[in-house]
Design a protein around this motif. Sequence first.
Motif, PDB file in Angstrom:
ATOM      1  N   LEU A   1       0.915  -0.862   0.041  1.00 55.20           N
ATOM      2  CA  LEU A   1      -0.031  -0.066  -0.264  1.00 55.20           C
ATOM      3  C   LEU A   1       0.914   1.229   0.004  1.00 55.20           C
ATOM      4  O   LEU A   1       0.703   2.592  -0.682  1.00 55.20           O
ATOM      5  N   ARG A   2       2.107   1.301   0.792  1.00 53.91           N
ATOM      6  CA  ARG A   2       2.797   2.196   0.805  1.00 53.91           C
ATOM      7  C   ARG A   2       3.706   2.540  -0.777  1.00 53.91           C
ATOM      8  O   ARG A   2       3.569   3.740  -1.080  1.00 53.91           O
ATOM      9  N   ALA A   3       3.887   1.447  -1.293  1.00 55.62           N
ATOM     10  CA  ALA A   3       4.601   1.723  -2.366  1.00 55.62           C
ATOM     11  C   ALA A   3       3.598   2.093  -3.576  1.00 55.62           C
ATOM     12  O   ALA A   3       3.803   2.869  -4.404  1.00 55.62           O
ATOM     13  N   LYS A   4       2.174   1.629  -3.576  1.00 56.49           N
ATOM     14  CA  LYS A   4       1.282   2.042  -4.379  1.00 56.49           C
ATOM     15  C   LYS A   4       1.069   3.506  -4.097  1.00 56.49           C
ATOM     16  O   LYS A   4       0.864   4.226  -5.210  1.00 56.49           O
ATOM     17  N   ALA A   5       1.027   4.084  -2.813  1.00 55.89           N
ATOM     18  CA  ALA A   5       0.488   5.614  -2.582  1.00 55.89           C
ATOM     19  C   ALA A   5       1.835   6.386  -3.225  1.00 55.89           C
ATOM     20  O   ALA A   5       1.677   7.413  -3.702  1.00 55.89           O
ATOM     21  N   GLU A   6       3.123   5.763  -3.078  1.00 62.11           N
ATOM     22  CA  GLU A   6       4.188   6.222  -3.410  1.00 62.11           C
ATOM     23  C   GLU A   6       4.329   6.589  -4.981  1.00 62.11           C
ATOM     24  O   GLU A   6       4.537   7.740  -5.615  1.00 62.11           O
ATOM     25  N   ALA A   7       3.793   5.782  -5.728  1.00 62.09           N
ATOM     26  CA  ALA A   7       3.755   5.707  -7.300  1.00 62.09           C
ATOM     27  C   ALA A   7       2.591   6.687  -7.679  1.00 62.09           C
ATOM     28  O   ALA A   7       2.957   7.432  -8.403  1.00 62.09           O
ATOM     29  N   GLU A   8       1.592   6.609  -6.957  1.00 61.92           N
ATOM     30  CA  GLU A   8       0.643   7.595  -7.231  1.00 61.92           C
ATOM     31  C   GLU A   8       0.962   9.174  -6.980  1.00 61.92           C
ATOM     32  O   GLU A   8       0.642  10.009  -8.014  1.00 61.92           O
TER      33      GLU A   8
ATOM     34  N   ARG B   1       1.189  12.084  -9.769  1.00 60.19           N
ATOM     35  CA  ARG B   1       0.811  13.130  -9.692  1.00 60.19           C
ATOM     36  C   ARG B   1       1.441  14.437  -9.638  1.00 60.19           C
ATOM     37  O   ARG B   1       1.247  15.449 -10.470  1.00 60.19           O
ATOM     38  N   ARG B   2       2.765  14.242  -9.123  1.00 62.89           N
ATOM     39  CA  ARG B   2       3.742  15.369  -9.235  1.00 62.89           C
ATOM     40  C   ARG B   2       4.226  15.485 -10.642  1.00 62.89           C
ATOM     41  O   ARG B   2       4.327  16.601 -10.947  1.00 62.89           O
ATOM     42  N   ALA B   3       4.162  14.615 -11.530  1.00 60.68           N
ATOM     43  CA  ALA B   3       4.702  14.485 -12.862  1.00 60.68           C
ATOM     44  C   ALA B   3       3.675  15.226 -13.396  1.00 60.68           C
ATOM     45  O   ALA B   3       4.036  16.064 -14.472  1.00 60.68           O
ATOM     46  N   GLN B   4       2.417  15.015 -13.330  1.00 59.50           N
ATOM     47  CA  GLN B   4       1.316  15.647 -14.232  1.00 59.50           C
ATOM     48  C   GLN B   4       1.345  17.289 -13.779  1.00 59.50           C
ATOM     49  O   GLN B   4       1.130  17.760 -14.684  1.00 59.50           O
ATOM     50  N   GLU B   5       1.703  17.553 -12.493  1.00 62.16           N
ATOM     51  CA  GLU B   5       1.718  18.871 -12.150  1.00 62.16           C
ATOM     52  C   GLU B   5       2.698  19.660 -12.890  1.00 62.16           C
ATOM     53  O   GLU B   5       2.584  20.682 -13.283  1.00 62.16           O
ATOM     54  N   ASP B   6       3.984  18.952 -12.746  1.00 61.02           N
ATOM     55  CA  ASP B   6       5.112  19.429 -13.536  1.00 61.02           C
ATOM     56  C   ASP B   6       4.807  19.676 -14.925  1.00 61.02           C
ATOM     57  O   ASP B   6       5.239  20.670 -15.526  1.00 61.02           O
ATOM     58  N   ILE B   7       4.276  19.108 -15.685  1.00 58.10           N
ATOM     59  CA  ILE B   7       4.137  18.861 -17.105  1.00 58.10           C
ATOM     60  C   ILE B   7       2.884  20.118 -17.032  1.00 58.10           C
ATOM     61  O   ILE B   7       3.163  20.861 -18.253  1.00 58.10           O
ATOM     62  N   ALA B   8       1.945  20.421 -16.484  1.00 59.86           N
ATOM     63  CA  ALA B   8       0.976  21.419 -16.522  1.00 59.86           C
ATOM     64  C   ALA B   8       1.639  22.795 -16.121  1.00 59.86           C
ATOM     65  O   ALA B   8       1.312  23.757 -16.951  1.00 59.86           O
ATOM     66  N   ARG B   9       2.566  22.694 -15.350  1.00 58.83           N
ATOM     67  CA  ARG B   9       3.267  24.011 -15.090  1.00 58.83           C
ATOM     68  C   ARG B   9       4.253  24.352 -16.356  1.00 58.83           C
ATOM     69  O   ARG B   9       4.310  25.519 -16.675  1.00 58.83           O
ATOM     70  N   ALA B  10       5.068  23.333 -16.909  1.00 56.97           N
ATOM     71  CA  ALA B  10       5.693  23.415 -17.909  1.00 56.97           C
ATOM     72  C   ALA B  10       4.981  24.011 -19.135  1.00 56.97           C
ATOM     73  O   ALA B  10       5.354  24.896 -19.895  1.00 56.97           O
ATOM     74  N   HIS B  11       3.817  23.468 -19.443  1.00 59.76           N
ATOM     75  CA  HIS B  11       2.823  23.750 -20.321  1.00 59.76           C
ATOM     76  C   HIS B  11       2.456  25.395 -20.168  1.00 59.76           C
ATOM     77  O   HIS B  11       2.525  26.363 -21.040  1.00 59.76           O
TER      78      HIS B  11
END
Length: 179
Positions: A49-56, A60-70
């Motif tokens: 569960l911890r690994a799954k939460a970390e992956a999520e 999410r952080r990657a999506q936020e970084d992409i949105a910020r970059a755009h």
Amino acid sequence: MEHMENQNEQAQTEKNPVAEDATVIPESTLEIQLSEAQAKIAEMQDAFLRAKAEAENTRRRAQEDIARAHKFAIEGFAEALVPVKDNLEMALKIETPSIESIKEGVEMTLKQLSSAFERNRLLEISPQVGEKLDPMKHQAISTVPAEQDANTVVTVLQKGYTIADRLLRPALVVVAQAK
């Protein structure tokens, strides 16, 4: 008779050696093993569960970084263009400009704009007369009879531009027609 019973018991024991070697595990040992296995399962489930939460969270952080970059991708280009606008506004504030001062100001502003384009990988496409037509960079507006090879540039009507090796606008050209 007793002797025969002892012999029968001995014979049965000799025929079934497993019965003598079989280890009887006490019930309390099984309960301990079960509780250890359950604890290990709970530990593994928690780790999963911890690994799954970390992956999520990473996703999410990657999506936020992409949105910020755009959102801010053009920021560097805008920073390079602001001084160009400032210079144009200052030129308009001069009450009695001479033709020489206007020309000098326009040349300086064009140089600044060209520098901003170059820093941001916005490059000109300016084909030379006689250059072969490249449909990936040039757009032929018309064809004219000419004393040069067919499908070569006769006149450039408008420069084209690429940004980061991607066509932004093709150069508008007139090409020589086949003889």
